[in-house]
Design an enzyme around this catalytic site. Structure first.
Site, PDB file in Angstrom:
ATOM      1  N   ARG A  15       7.244  -8.762  -0.758  1.00 33.38           N
ATOM      2  CA  ARG A  15       6.290  -8.953   0.349  1.00 33.38           C
ATOM      3  C   ARG A  15       4.868  -9.216  -0.121  1.00 33.38           C
ATOM      4  O   ARG A  15       4.005  -9.583   0.676  1.00 33.38           O
ATOM      5  CB  ARG A  15       6.354  -7.748   1.294  1.00 33.38           C
ATOM      6  N   LYS A  22       4.109  -6.508  -8.873  1.00 32.22           N
ATOM      7  CA  LYS A  22       3.358  -5.708  -7.904  1.00 32.22           C
ATOM      8  C   LYS A  22       2.450  -4.667  -8.551  1.00 32.22           C
ATOM      9  O   LYS A  22       1.285  -4.519  -8.164  1.00 32.22           O
ATOM     10  CB  LYS A  22       4.330  -5.034  -6.931  1.00 32.22           C
TER      11      LYS A  22
END
Ligand code: UD1
Ligand code: CA
Length: 449
Positions: A15, A22
Site C-alpha cells: 500500500r 517500507k
C-alpha cells in the site's frame, strides 16, 4: 537476563506504492527501522536480528549502516509472522536469554513499555504487548482468563463474540529465546489466511501449561505504517511529541506547530526558535542560541549566543562558535565560523574557516568547487571581506586583512593587507548627458516614423 531483538522487516508494504522497502521510509529523518531499533535499545540487546525480505539488499545495507554488529536473516517468501521469526533461529542458536519480537514498521514503542515487558517476564513465560483499540478493526484479539492470556485470535478467524473484544495484539512478544523457537516449530498454517501465525504460540504455550500474560500500552505506541497516510500520521505524531518535549525542556518555540525536528535534534534550554524552522538530522543548538524564522539546519552545531537567520541555511559541517551571526539568505557548509564572526547577508561560505570577529560582506561567495575538486578558503581573525567578493579557493586572507568590494580574489592575501581585485574606475565628464540626449532623439524619431 540477556536479550535479543528480532525485528520483522520482510513485508512488501504494497500500500506504500513504492520502489523502496517500507521500513526504509523515513520519519523525522530516520528510517522506520532505525526507530524500531532505537526503541529496542532500551533492552540493551546483546544481539539484534533483522528479518528482511522484500528489498532485502537495501534493508541489509541500511541495517548495517545503523549498527555494524547487526545480524541479518532473509525470509524469501512471506508465509506469516511465525515463519518470519523462525528465520532468525540460526542467528540465535545457543543464545541464552530472552528474545523480543518487534515490527520494523512500528516506530513508537516506548522504552518504558519494553522494560515493563521485561519485568512481566518474571511472572509469565510469554509476554504479549496489548492495547485497547479505539477501533479494533482487523487486529488480533487477546482472549484473557483473569490475568492469564489464553490465546490470540486473528480477526479473520474470530467469532462474533471474539471480535467484540477491544484488547488487541500489538505484535510485540517476549519469551525465552529457545522456548520461543520451540513453540514456533509447532505452529501450523490451517487458518483463514493460510499463514504461520506468531500469535498461535500463546495457545500452544497454554496447552503445555506454560503461563502467558499481557502488558498494556497506549494505542499511540502501536501505530504501524502501512500507507503514505500512515507515514504522514507517524511524522505528525513524532513532531507533536518532539515539540512538547522541547517546550518541557525549557526551549522557547514561538509557533511550535511550525517547527520540525529530526529524530536526533539536540537543543539547549533557553534557546529561542522562531516560526518555520526545520531541523534535519545531526543538529545541536546550544543554550541561549537564537534561530530566527524560516531557517533550515542539518548536520551542524550552533553555539551559545549565536543568532541565525531569518532565512539561513546551515548545511552539514557548519560549526558556529559563540556569538556568531549568520543572517538572511546565507548558506554555510563544512565551515568553521570562529567566535564573533559575522556573515549577515546573501553569502555562500563552504569548505572554509572564518577567523574570530571576521566580517563577511554581503554577497560574498567562496568559489570552492572547480568542477572536479573542492578547495578550502581560510579567512583570518578580524579580516574584513568587502561586499561581493569572490574568494576563488584554494585561497587565504590573512588576519586583519581587507578585500575591496567586488574583488575576485585568486591569490593569498597577507595579514593586514588590502587586496583589490577589480577593474579600476574611470569617469568620463559629461558623457552620460550626451548619451541620454542621443537616445532620447532616437526614440522621438521612431515615434514619428
Ligand atoms: C499482526 C498480528 C496481529 C496484530 C497486528 C498488529 C499475526 C498473525 N498477527 O497482524 O495479531 O494485531 O499484527 O499490527 O502475527 N511480516 C514478515 N513476514 C511475514 C509476515 C509479516 O516480516 O511473512 C512482518 C510484516 O512486514 C509486518 C509484521 O510482520 O511488519 C506484521 O505482519 P502483518 O502481515 O502486517 O500482520 P497483521 O496481519 O497486521
Ligand atoms: Ca499489519
Amino acid at each position: 537476563m540477556p536479550t535479543a531483538l528480532i525485528i520483522l522487516a520482510a513485508g512488501q508494504g504494497t500500500r506504500m506504492k513504492s520502489d523502496r522497502p517500507k521500513v526504509l521510509h523515513q520519519v523525522a529523518g530516520a528510517p522506520l527501522l532505525a526507530h524500531a531499533m532505537a526503541a529496542g535499545a532500551a533492552l540493551t540487546p546483546e544481539r539484534t536480528v533483522i528479518v528482511a525480505g522484500h528489498g532485502a539488499d537495501a534493508v541489509q545495507a541500511a541495517a548495517l549502516d545503523l549498527d555494524p554488529d547487526i545480524a541479518l536473516a532473509v525470509q524469501t517468501e512471506q508465509l506469516g509472522t511465525a515463519h518470519a521469526v523462525a528465520q532468525a533461529a540460526p542467528e540465535l542458536e545457543g543464545f541464552r536469554g530472552d528474545a523480543v519480537v518487534l515490527y520494523g514498521d512500528t516506530p513508537f514503542i516506548r522504552p518504558e513499555t519494553l522494560l515493563a515487558m521485561a519485568e512481566a517476564r518474571s511472572r509469565h513465560a510469554v509476554v504479549v504487548l496489548g492495547f485497547v483499540a479505539a477501533d479494533p478493526a482487523r487486529y488480533g484479539r487477546l482472549v484473557m482468563q483473569g490475568d492469564t492470556l489464553e490465546r490470540i485470535v486473528e480477526y479473520k478467524d474470530a467469532t462474533e463474540d471474539e471480535r467484540a473484544i477491544t484488547l488487541c495484539n500489538s505484535g510485540v512478544i517476549a519469551a525465552e529465546s529457545a522456548q520461543l523457537f520451540e513453540l514456533i516449530a509447532e505452529v501450523g498454517n490451517t487458518n483463514a489466511a493460510g499463514e504461520y501465525y506468531l500469535t498461535d504460540i500463546v495457545a500452544l504455550a497454554r496447552a503445555r501449561g506454560v503461563s502467558a500474560g499481557v502488558v498494556i500500552c497506549d494505542e499511540a505506541e502501536t501505530l504501524g505504517v502501512n500507507s503514505r497516510a500512515d507515514l504522514a500520521a507517524a511524522e505528525a505524531a513524532f513532531q507533536a511529541r518532539a515539540r512538547t518535549r522541547a517546550l518541557d525542556d525549557g526551549i522557547t518555540l514561538v509557533a511550535p506547530e511550525t517547527v520540525f525536528f529530526a529524530h536526533d535534534t539536540v537543543i539547549g534550554r533557553d534557546a529561542l526558535i522562531e516560526p518555520n524552522v526545520i531541523f534535519g538530522p545531526g543538529v545541536t543548538v546550544e543554550s541561549g542560541a537564537h534561530i530566527r524564522a524560516f531557517c533550515h539546519l542539518e548536520g551542524c552545531h550552533v553555539s551559545r549566543g549565536a543568532v541565525v537567520g531569518p532565512y539561513a541555511r546551515l548545511r552539514p559541517g557548519a560549526e558556529l562558535s559563540e556569538d556568531v551571526r549568520v543572517g538572511n539568505f546565507v548558506e554555510v557548509k563544512n565551515a568553521l565560523l570562529a567566535e564573533g564572526a559575522k556573515i549577515n547577508h546573501l553569502s555562500y561560505i563552504g569548505d572554509a574557516t572564518v577567523g574570530e570577529r571576521a566580517n563577511i560582506g554581503a554577497g560574498t561567495i567562496t568559489c570552492n568547487y572547480d568542477g572536479v575538486f573542492k578547495h578550502r578558503t581560510e579567512i583570518g581573525a578580524d579580516a574584513f571581506i568587502g561586499s561581493n567578493t569572490m574568494l576563488v579557493a584554494p585561497v587565504s586572507v590573512g588576519a586583519g586583512a581587507m578585500t575591496a568590494s567586488g574583488s575576485v580574489i585568486t591569490g593569498n592575501v597577507p595579514d593586514d593587507a588590502l587586496a583589490l581585485g577589480r577593474a579600476r574606475q574611470e569617469n568620463k565628464p559629461g558623457l552620460a548627458r550626451k548619451l541620454f540626449d542621443r537616445l532620447k532623439a532616437q526614440k522621438a524619431n521612431q515615434k514619428r516614423d
